[in-house]
Scaffold this active site. Structure first.
Site, PDB file in Angstrom:
ATOM      1  N   GLU A   1      -5.394  -5.186  -5.818  1.00 52.83           N
ATOM      2  CA  GLU A   1      -4.046  -5.637  -5.487  1.00 52.83           C
ATOM      3  C   GLU A   1      -4.029  -7.156  -5.330  1.00 52.83           C
ATOM      4  O   GLU A   1      -4.961  -7.717  -4.768  1.00 52.83           O
ATOM      5  CB  GLU A   1      -3.565  -4.971  -4.193  1.00 52.83           C
ATOM      6  CG  GLU A   1      -3.442  -3.456  -4.319  1.00 52.83           C
ATOM      7  CD  GLU A   1      -2.912  -2.787  -3.053  1.00 52.83           C
ATOM      8  OE1 GLU A   1      -2.693  -3.488  -2.043  1.00 52.83           O
ATOM      9  OE2 GLU A   1      -2.721  -1.565  -3.083  1.00 52.83           O
TER      10      GLU A   1
ATOM     11  N   HIS B   1       2.758  -1.490  -2.883  1.00 52.04           N
ATOM     12  CA  HIS B   1       2.167  -1.322  -1.551  1.00 52.04           C
ATOM     13  C   HIS B   1       3.140  -1.770  -0.460  1.00 52.04           C
ATOM     14  O   HIS B   1       2.795  -2.567   0.419  1.00 52.04           O
ATOM     15  CB  HIS B   1       0.846  -2.088  -1.432  1.00 52.04           C
ATOM     16  CG  HIS B   1      -0.077  -1.488  -0.402  1.00 52.04           C
ATOM     17  ND1 HIS B   1      -1.452  -1.597  -0.463  1.00 52.04           N
ATOM     18  CD2 HIS B   1       0.170  -0.755   0.719  1.00 52.04           C
ATOM     19  CE1 HIS B   1      -1.992  -0.978   0.574  1.00 52.04           C
ATOM     20  NE2 HIS B   1      -1.022  -0.452   1.291  1.00 52.04           N
TER      21      HIS B   1
ATOM     22  N   ARG C   1      -4.637   4.338   0.420  1.00 55.33           N
ATOM     23  CA  ARG C   1      -5.428   3.246  -0.148  1.00 55.33           C
ATOM     24  C   ARG C   1      -5.773   3.569  -1.598  1.00 55.33           C
ATOM     25  O   ARG C   1      -6.114   4.709  -1.938  1.00 55.33           O
ATOM     26  CB  ARG C   1      -6.711   3.025   0.659  1.00 55.33           C
ATOM     27  CG  ARG C   1      -6.480   2.399   2.027  1.00 55.33           C
ATOM     28  CD  ARG C   1      -5.975   0.966   1.900  1.00 55.33           C
ATOM     29  NE  ARG C   1      -5.821   0.296   3.181  1.00 55.33           N
ATOM     30  CZ  ARG C   1      -4.691   0.226   3.865  1.00 55.33           C
ATOM     31  NH1 ARG C   1      -3.609   0.839   3.405  1.00 55.33           N
ATOM     32  NH2 ARG C   1      -4.622  -0.433   5.012  1.00 55.33           N
TER      33      ARG C   1
END
Length: 308
Positions: free
Chosen positions: A263, A282, A234
């Protein structure tokens, strides 16, 4: 008139066919690829789901309160930081996750980032495409015999540990909650040892209030000069300004990052164009196989709660 079927709300635009096959007694409602809190509240008020499968967006108290029938919130993956677990517990709503469903995908991506950093894959590719031949001037980092420090020894961390051991790395691991750590991982009880002894760091822990900003100016200064940092966990685990400064100073030799504080990453982010930082959006856990495994795991976990 037939009785109304219970509803599963998916905070995304799709679900794997194998997962949908398990829901033949339910109706499935999709929130779309980028659901806002208002979107989710509106759908909950309209459909009153018994379960929410969380792919994108956040599920907080307001969303839960809009769905009186809600009994379980199931993460399509392993990280539950986008779910307000305290609010769920206060309302008697179970929170479950498909832990391990994307472990292979994420561990492989972490290894790819580690190798890309050690071998300067991205920089050399760009130089080659520009017509350069740097064989006489470039030296990569050899990982055999070097130490990688893992923070988090869950399904992903342990799978990555086996890969690192297979290429001849010494593996240190820190995780106060891990059980049955294999012999190939040297477990340590303090992060100071991780910082002091690691030539590379790889993050595999969930984001919590206690470890936010774990990688910061102080901890980076405690690392070996030129340390490699990989993060497929994360973004909130890293103080991004501190990391940028450490890369520019050379304290961090290179970083491979798959998750970020905000994000999607915004245009003009300071990491953009920065030598020594390899970026991916990601997608560590985004493979065709993991998509099916996460969907099936999320649905099975939710049904297990609903079926008592």
């Amino acid at each position: 008139m037939s009785a109304r079927r219970p509803v599963f709300l998916v905070t995304g635009s799709d679900l794997a066919a194998d997962a949908l096959a398990l829901l033949d007694a339910h109706d499935v409602v999709y929130a779309g690829a980028k659901p806002t809190e208002a979107d989710l509240i509106g759908l909950c008020r309209t459909h009153d789901p018994v379960a929410i499968i969380v792919r994108y967006g956040k599920v907080g108290a307001a969303v839960m309160d809009a769905a009186p029938a809600l009994r379980v919130i199931s993460k399509h993956g392993s990280g539950t930081d986008t779910i307000d677990k305290a609010a769920a517990a206060a309302r008697g709503i179970a929170v479950v996750a498909a832990a391990g469903a994307n472990a292979a995908a994420v561990a492989e991506h972490a290894l790819a980032l580690l190798l890309a950093c050690a071998k300067s894959v991205v920089a050399l590719d760009a130089r080659m495409h520009a017509g350069h031949w740097d064989k006489a001037t470039h030296k990569s980092v050899e990982l055999e015999g070097r130490t990688v420090g893992l923070i988090g020894l869950g399904a992903i961390g342990l799978r990555f540990a086996r890969m690192a051991e297979a290429i001849g790395m010494r593996v240190l691991g820190f995780d106060p909650y891990a059980k049955d750590v294999p012999a190939g991982v040297q477990r340590v009880d303090d992060l100071a040892t991780i910082w002091r002894e690691s030539d590379a760091l790889s993050l595999h822990c969930p984001l919590t209030a206690d470890n936010a900003g774990l990688i910061n100016a102080q901890t980076l200064a405690a690392c070996k000069p030129g340390v490699i940092l990989v993060n497929t966990a994360r973004g909130g685990l890293i103080d991004e300004a501190a990391l940028l400064a450490a890369v520019r100073s050379g304290q961090v030799g290179s970083a491979g990052l798959d998750s970020f504080a905000v994000e999607p990453m915004e245009a003009g982010h300071p990491f953009h164009g920065q030598p020594g930082i390899t970026l991916s959006p990601h997608i560590g856990g985004v493979t065709a196989d993991a998509y099916v495994k996460m969907g099936v795991g999320a649905v099975r976990n939710a049904l297990a709660v609903l079926n008592g």
